[in-house]
Design a protein around this motif. Structure first.
Motif, PDB file in Angstrom:
ATOM      1  N   ASP A 197      52.375  10.306  44.428  1.00  0.00           N
ATOM      2  CA  ASP A 197      53.766  10.657  44.712  1.00  0.00           C
ATOM      3  C   ASP A 197      53.939  11.713  45.796  1.00  0.00           C
ATOM      4  O   ASP A 197      54.831  11.604  46.642  1.00  0.00           O
ATOM      5  N   VAL A 198      53.146  12.786  45.751  1.00  0.00           N
ATOM      6  CA  VAL A 198      53.279  13.877  46.712  1.00  0.00           C
ATOM      7  C   VAL A 198      51.915  14.146  47.334  1.00  0.00           C
ATOM      8  O   VAL A 198      50.955  14.475  46.637  1.00  0.00           O
ATOM      9  N   LEU A 199      51.827  14.005  48.653  1.00  0.00           N
ATOM     10  CA  LEU A 199      50.575  14.219  49.369  1.00  0.00           C
ATOM     11  C   LEU A 199      50.550  15.628  49.954  1.00  0.00           C
ATOM     12  O   LEU A 199      51.555  16.105  50.487  1.00  0.00           O
ATOM     13  N   MET A 200      49.385  16.278  49.850  1.00  0.00           N
ATOM     14  CA  MET A 200      49.209  17.644  50.349  1.00  0.00           C
ATOM     15  C   MET A 200      48.011  17.706  51.280  1.00  0.00           C
ATOM     16  O   MET A 200      47.177  16.804  51.294  1.00  0.00           O
ATOM     17  N   GLN A 201      47.909  18.782  52.039  1.00  0.00           N
ATOM     18  CA  GLN A 201      46.837  18.919  53.004  1.00  0.00           C
ATOM     19  C   GLN A 201      45.466  18.702  52.367  1.00  0.00           C
ATOM     20  O   GLN A 201      45.203  19.162  51.249  1.00  0.00           O
TER      21      GLN A 201
END
Length: 459
Positions: free
Chosen positions: A344-348
């Motif tokens: 759902d949420v992509l981060m570095q």
């Protein structure tokens, strides 16, 4: 993947870390997207927002695989993390060996896993400050404890569950007890405990299901073997989608049990290291934050936070972020192509998310808590990178939600732990929302616990 660091003393100007309104995001500041979102710690400050999408994923090996662990500096006298305007941080405790996950008891006590000391600590805060009125060791002689959960959910729990690296135990408990009255009772045992050892636990809202996260035993299943006993075809027919075997059997999974430890099953697979879990109050959905694999380059693959769907496969070790095949497993599982669920949420990449907490309680005392626009969002602690040329992570970020659904954007909330490209003084691990609306944050660099409150004009 998180790493350990070597402490090195250093002189740092405390003024670098004082919270100030100058770090608040300007209204006209654009959201960083695509490659612009792949910066490092030097661009971090409260209010900076990023939006990373699957199509932003670079190809593997565009950069060399770095081994860039941070040195650990002593926390300067008077140092505080940076926060948005109107927020402040107070130090609850310091000098703890290895504070990890933190959970709030129904009566407001803070339960903290002191993992390397093999114990659970309890802090009872005074009414008008962050200083503990009482603190105690709730339980000793554990084995790398991490996840903590109260059962049954609600205001009158009877048990405290603790996830050790190799088993789940529970202690009889009554509200307000600072020390376990009896011996631990084993609920789930024979959990594989090497390599990724951070086991988190959480109960479903109705209390009928105990969820357990078990990280992988390796980076990309190097020792798993090319095929399971009995052959791959038979394995595929008899196991959940994407289930691993051999040394990785039962790993990189979220599991579920009855509260007594019986009727274990696999909920989801391919989650390389789900180090933090929680339930979203608005929807009842299970969420976890995942440390992805290493050695594919500075920005590959993205870390992520995701709702955990029953029966879903999230890619590890064969695929990542959807249908991107890991070149080290090229052609190994064509049957799984197109079947990996996109998070759902992509981060570095290499940020090492370790814990997640939703800011969605409705019972805060009047006049307390964060501004209304924080309600329903989530906070994630990023432990920090080692497999990246330019350091990233070492902060707490806010995941933005709208109508109970993630927008995909995340925002720097608590920064200032990095001293230089070679040293840091703090590594956030645990996040929890206290009964008065404060955000509790643990970090294991200097072994501190912080209480973040809001005192500005409310929105």
């Amino acid at each position: 993947m998180e790493d350990k660091m070597i402490r090195s003393a250093g002189l740092v100007l405390p003024a670098l870390f004082l919270a100030t309104a100058a770090f608040a995001q300007q209204a006209d500041q654009p959201v960083l997207k695509g490659a612009a979102a792949f910066g490092d710690w030097r661009a971090d400050k409260p209010g900076i927002r990023r939006l990373i999408k699957p199509e932003d994923l670079p190809k593997p090996y565009l950069t060399k695989s770095a081994s860039n662990s941070a040195g650990l500096a002593d926390m300067p006298a008077g140092a505080k993390p940076r926060l948005p305007a109107g927020f402040s941080a107070e130090l609850i405790a310091s000098g703890i060996d290895n504070p990890r996950a933190v959970r709030i008891a129904p009566n407001g006590d803070l339960f903290v896993a002191d993992s390397e000391a093999n114990q659970i600590r309890v802090y009872r805060l005074s009414k008008d400050s962050a200083k503990p009125a009482e603190d105690a060791i709730f339980a000793r002689n554990l084995n790398q404890p991490y996840g903590i959960a109260f059962y049954p959910p609600g205001n009158d729990p009877q048990w405290v569950y603790v996830a050790n690296s190799d088993r789940i135990v529970r202690f009889a408990y009554r509200n307000g007890e600072l020390k376990a009255a009896g011996e631990p009772q084993t609920i789930v045992d024979k959990i594989p405990s090497n390599h990724h050892w951070t086991r988190d636990i959480v109960f479903s809202p109705d209390g009928k299901t105990l969820y357990l996260s078990v990280g992988s035993g390796s980076n990309i299943a190097e020792d798993m073997g090319k095929a399971p006993d009995g052959g791959l075809e038979a394995w595929i027919k008899s196991k959940p989608l994407g289930a691993t075997w051999g040394s990785e059997d039962g790993r990189a999974d979220v599991l579920a049990f009855d509260p007594d430890g019986k009727n274990g099953r696999i909920v989801a697979t391919g989650l390389r290291n789900c180090s933090g879990m929680t339930v979203q109050p608005a929807t009842g959905a299970l969420w976890c934050v995942v440390n992805e694999r290493d050695a594919l380059g500075d920005n590959v693959p993205f870390e992520y936070a995701t709702s955990v769907k029953d029966g879903a496969f999230y890619g590890w070790p064969w695929y990542y972020i959807g249908d991107n095949e890991d070149p080290r497993h090229k052609g190994a599982r064509p049957d799984l192509a197109g079947k990996a669920t996109i998070p759902d949420v992509l981060m570095q990449a290499h940020s090492a998310p370790l814990n997640i907490a939703f800011y969605d309680r409705q019972d805060f005392p009047a006049g307390t808590g964060f501004p209304q626009d924080y309600r329903g969002d989530a906070f994630v602690a990023l432990h920090g990178s080692w497999n990246r040329g330019n350091r990233t992570g070492y902060k707490v970020v806010r995941l933005l939600f709208k109508g109970g659904k993630p927008t995909g954007e995340y925002e720097d909330f608590m920064t200032g732990f990095v001293v230089s490209n070679g040293e840091v003084w703090g590594r956030p691990v645990g996040v929890a929302v206290a009964s008065d609306g404060a955000l509790i944050v643990t970090e294991d660099g200097n072994g501190t616990i912080w209480r973040v409150t809001y005192g500005g004009a409310r929105s």
